[in-house]
Design a protein around this motif. Structure first.
Motif, PDB file in Angstrom:
ATOM      1  N   GLY A 133      -1.496  -3.626  24.486  1.00 45.58           N
ATOM      2  CA  GLY A 133      -1.936  -4.374  23.309  1.00 45.58           C
ATOM      3  C   GLY A 133      -2.914  -3.648  22.406  1.00 45.58           C
ATOM      4  O   GLY A 133      -3.747  -4.292  21.748  1.00 45.58           O
ATOM      5  N   GLY A 148     -13.715  -4.082  25.762  1.00 45.55           N
ATOM      6  CA  GLY A 148     -12.443  -4.421  26.388  1.00 45.55           C
ATOM      7  C   GLY A 148     -11.310  -3.547  25.877  1.00 45.55           C
ATOM      8  O   GLY A 148     -10.435  -3.134  26.645  1.00 45.55           O
ATOM      9  N   GLN A 149     -11.332  -3.254  24.578  1.00 51.88           N
ATOM     10  CA  GLN A 149     -10.303  -2.378  24.002  1.00 51.88           C
ATOM     11  C   GLN A 149     -10.466  -0.939  24.485  1.00 51.88           C
ATOM     12  O   GLN A 149      -9.477  -0.247  24.732  1.00 51.88           O
ATOM     13  CB  GLN A 149     -10.373  -2.456  22.475  1.00 51.88           C
ATOM     14  CG  GLN A 149      -9.915  -3.804  21.932  1.00 51.88           C
ATOM     15  CD  GLN A 149     -10.310  -4.036  20.487  1.00 51.88           C
ATOM     16  OE1 GLN A 149     -11.262  -3.429  19.973  1.00 51.88           O
ATOM     17  NE2 GLN A 149      -9.597  -4.928  19.813  1.00 51.88           N
ATOM     18  N   ARG A 152      -8.986  -0.841  27.918  1.00 51.17           N
ATOM     19  CA  ARG A 152      -7.519  -0.827  27.883  1.00 51.17           C
ATOM     20  C   ARG A 152      -6.992   0.548  27.472  1.00 51.17           C
ATOM     21  O   ARG A 152      -5.945   0.990  27.954  1.00 51.17           O
ATOM     22  CB  ARG A 152      -6.998  -1.919  26.946  1.00 51.17           C
ATOM     23  CG  ARG A 152      -6.938  -3.282  27.651  1.00 51.17           C
ATOM     24  CD  ARG A 152      -6.277  -4.318  26.793  1.00 51.17           C
ATOM     25  NE  ARG A 152      -7.242  -4.973  25.932  1.00 51.17           N
ATOM     26  CZ  ARG A 152      -6.931  -5.701  24.865  1.00 51.17           C
ATOM     27  NH1 ARG A 152      -5.666  -5.856  24.519  1.00 51.17           N
ATOM     28  NH2 ARG A 152      -7.860  -6.271  24.133  1.00 51.17           N
ATOM     29  N   THR A 172     -13.705  -3.838  35.705  1.00 48.60           N
ATOM     30  CA  THR A 172     -14.198  -4.958  34.905  1.00 48.60           C
ATOM     31  C   THR A 172     -15.722  -5.050  34.924  1.00 48.60           C
ATOM     32  O   THR A 172     -16.288  -5.973  34.347  1.00 48.60           O
ATOM     33  CB  THR A 172     -13.618  -6.291  35.429  1.00 48.60           C
ATOM     34  OG1 THR A 172     -14.027  -6.472  36.801  1.00 48.60           O
ATOM     35  CG2 THR A 172     -12.103  -6.292  35.369  1.00 48.60           C
ATOM     36  N   LYS A 178     -13.768 -12.678  29.210  1.00 43.34           N
ATOM     37  CA  LYS A 178     -12.493 -12.659  28.471  1.00 43.34           C
ATOM     38  C   LYS A 178     -11.858 -11.273  28.525  1.00 43.34           C
ATOM     39  O   LYS A 178     -10.657 -11.134  28.795  1.00 43.34           O
ATOM     40  CB  LYS A 178     -12.698 -13.093  27.021  1.00 43.34           C
ATOM     41  CG  LYS A 178     -11.377 -13.109  26.240  1.00 43.34           C
ATOM     42  CD  LYS A 178     -11.572 -13.440  24.779  1.00 43.34           C
ATOM     43  CE  LYS A 178     -10.225 -13.494  24.055  1.00 43.34           C
ATOM     44  NZ  LYS A 178      -9.444 -12.243  24.195  1.00 43.34           N
ATOM     45  N   SER A 179     -12.669 -10.234  28.269  1.00 43.35           N
ATOM     46  CA  SER A 179     -12.139  -8.863  28.285  1.00 43.35           C
ATOM     47  C   SER A 179     -11.664  -8.488  29.683  1.00 43.35           C
ATOM     48  O   SER A 179     -10.651  -7.799  29.844  1.00 43.35           O
ATOM     49  CB  SER A 179     -13.210  -7.880  27.810  1.00 43.35           C
ATOM     50  OG  SER A 179     -13.562  -8.121  26.466  1.00 43.35           O
ATOM     51  N   ASP A 182      -8.318 -10.105  30.183  1.00 46.78           N
ATOM     52  CA  ASP A 182      -7.289  -9.394  29.410  1.00 46.78           C
ATOM     53  C   ASP A 182      -6.882  -8.109  30.125  1.00 46.78           C
ATOM     54  O   ASP A 182      -5.685  -7.787  30.219  1.00 46.78           O
ATOM     55  CB  ASP A 182      -7.806  -9.063  28.007  1.00 46.78           C
ATOM     56  CG  ASP A 182      -7.955 -10.293  27.127  1.00 46.78           C
ATOM     57  OD1 ASP A 182      -7.361 -11.341  27.472  1.00 46.78           O
ATOM     58  OD2 ASP A 182      -8.663 -10.211  26.108  1.00 46.78           O
ATOM     59  N   LEU A 183      -7.877  -7.348  30.608  1.00 44.12           N
ATOM     60  CA  LEU A 183      -7.586  -6.083  31.283  1.00 44.12           C
ATOM     61  C   LEU A 183      -6.779  -6.314  32.551  1.00 44.12           C
ATOM     62  O   LEU A 183      -5.784  -5.623  32.803  1.00 44.12           O
ATOM     63  CB  LEU A 183      -8.881  -5.344  31.624  1.00 44.12           C
ATOM     64  CG  LEU A 183      -8.677  -4.065  32.449  1.00 44.12           C
ATOM     65  CD1 LEU A 183      -7.956  -3.000  31.638  1.00 44.12           C
ATOM     66  CD2 LEU A 183     -10.004  -3.541  32.982  1.00 44.12           C
ATOM     67  N   ARG A 185      -4.866  -8.789  33.360  1.00 45.24           N
ATOM     68  CA  ARG A 185      -3.497  -9.221  33.047  1.00 45.24           C
ATOM     69  C   ARG A 185      -2.642  -8.020  32.621  1.00 45.24           C
ATOM     70  O   ARG A 185      -1.448  -7.959  32.949  1.00 45.24           O
ATOM     71  CB  ARG A 185      -3.513 -10.307  31.969  1.00 45.24           C
ATOM     72  CG  ARG A 185      -3.840 -11.697  32.525  1.00 45.24           C
ATOM     73  CD  ARG A 185      -3.733 -12.771  31.471  1.00 45.24           C
ATOM     74  NE  ARG A 185      -4.896 -12.759  30.590  1.00 45.24           N
ATOM     75  CZ  ARG A 185      -6.032 -13.410  30.842  1.00 45.24           C
ATOM     76  NH1 ARG A 185      -6.155 -14.128  31.945  1.00 45.24           N
ATOM     77  NH2 ARG A 185      -7.042 -13.369  29.997  1.00 45.24           N
ATOM     78  N   CYS A 186      -3.272  -7.067  31.929  1.00 46.91           N
ATOM     79  CA  CYS A 186      -2.545  -5.848  31.541  1.00 46.91           C
ATOM     80  C   CYS A 186      -2.178  -5.026  32.776  1.00 46.91           C
ATOM     81  O   CYS A 186      -1.059  -4.501  32.881  1.00 46.91           O
ATOM     82  CB  CYS A 186      -3.393  -5.007  30.588  1.00 46.91           C
ATOM     83  SG  CYS A 186      -3.524  -5.671  28.910  1.00 46.91           S
TER      84      CYS A 186
END
Length: 254
Positions: A133, A148-149, A152, A172, A178-179, A182-183, A185-186
């Motif tokens: 993403g 978070g980006q 990723r 993490t 939240k981040s 997201d990570l 789940r990726c």
């Protein structure tokens, strides 16, 4: 097929006073291709030592680590550096991105070092960026995106070379909830859709609940193993219960 096999692994350190300290005392386990395995345990249990040995950052005092069909304990430099670059992917808590490179350039680094063709580099970088993403962020520098980006992007760099084994060390730890979600789940998507073999070391029960199997370590020994059978919430509850029995506390699970 076994991607990682650890046999009777031992690591002894010598303290400043000359006393031997046993960090790992005969650890045995295997990770099959396409597995997502978590490693947990209280502080000082030996998790980081185990990861460093598998990552070829440290050397074992005794025992054997086989990745693919190769005993990595017998590899010497410069072959060891080549093996680390080509067969292992790393995600660290602090991202380890180069500030002077764009996200595209950071992700492409393993491919550039492996002397892949430019068109192949472009295709592989964009493919993993889509999965994670961040395809719209590839021209940005690490300072221009969120934590978070950045993490990723670190995950994309770790997986872009399609390594035999992906090692995630507290990925993490520096992220908000939240981040972190997201990570994870990726990483779960990479595992399920790309058959990425992942070994996750974490204190975080939430992050660990995304794995399919967890090995608990205590005092340098494999203490217990649990497998996910129901929902992720049920697995999370089982993780926290097992950790409590292990002698861990809320601080250990953060």
């Amino acid at each position: 097929m076994s991607v990682l096999k650890v046999e009777d692994l031992r690591k002894t350190y010598e303290t400043k006073s000359g006393v031997a300290s046993m960090a790992l005392d005969g650890v045995n386990f295997e990770v099959e291709k396409g597995e997502f395995v978590g490693i947990m345990g209280p502080s000082g249990a030996g998790k980081s030592t185990l990861l460093n040995l598998i990552a070829t950052i440290d050397t074992a005092s005794a025992g054997k680590i086989t990745i693919g069909n190769q005993n990595i304990c017998g590899i010497k430099e410069p072959a060891l550096s080549d093996f680390r670059r080509n067969q292992l992917g790393f995600i660290f808590q602090d991202y380890n991105l180069l500030d002077t490179l764009t996200l595209f350039e950071n992700i492409a680094l393993p491919l550039v070092l492996s002397k892949k063709k430019p068109e192949q580099i472009d295709e592989q970088v964009r493919n993993v960026a889509v999965i994670l993403g961040i395809e719209e962020l590839l021209k940005k520098y690490p300072c221009e995106v969120s934590g978070g980006q950045r993490q990723r992007a670190s995950a994309a760099r770790a997986i872009v070379n399609q390594p035999e084994l992906l090692l995630a060390d507290e990925p993490t730890g520096a992220l908000d909830s939240k981040s972190a979600g997201d990570l994870m789940r990726c990483l779960q998507q990479l595992n399920e859709e790309q058959s990425a073999t992942i070994l996750l070391v974490t204190h975080d029960a939430f992050a660990a609940s995304f794995s399919k199997r967890i090995l608990f370590i205590k005092d340098g020994l494999l203490y217990q193993e649990i497998q996910r059978k129901g929902t992720r919430k049920q697995f999370y509850d089982e993780i926290t219960d097992t950790f409590s029995k292990l002698g861990g506390d809320d601080h250990d699970l953060r």
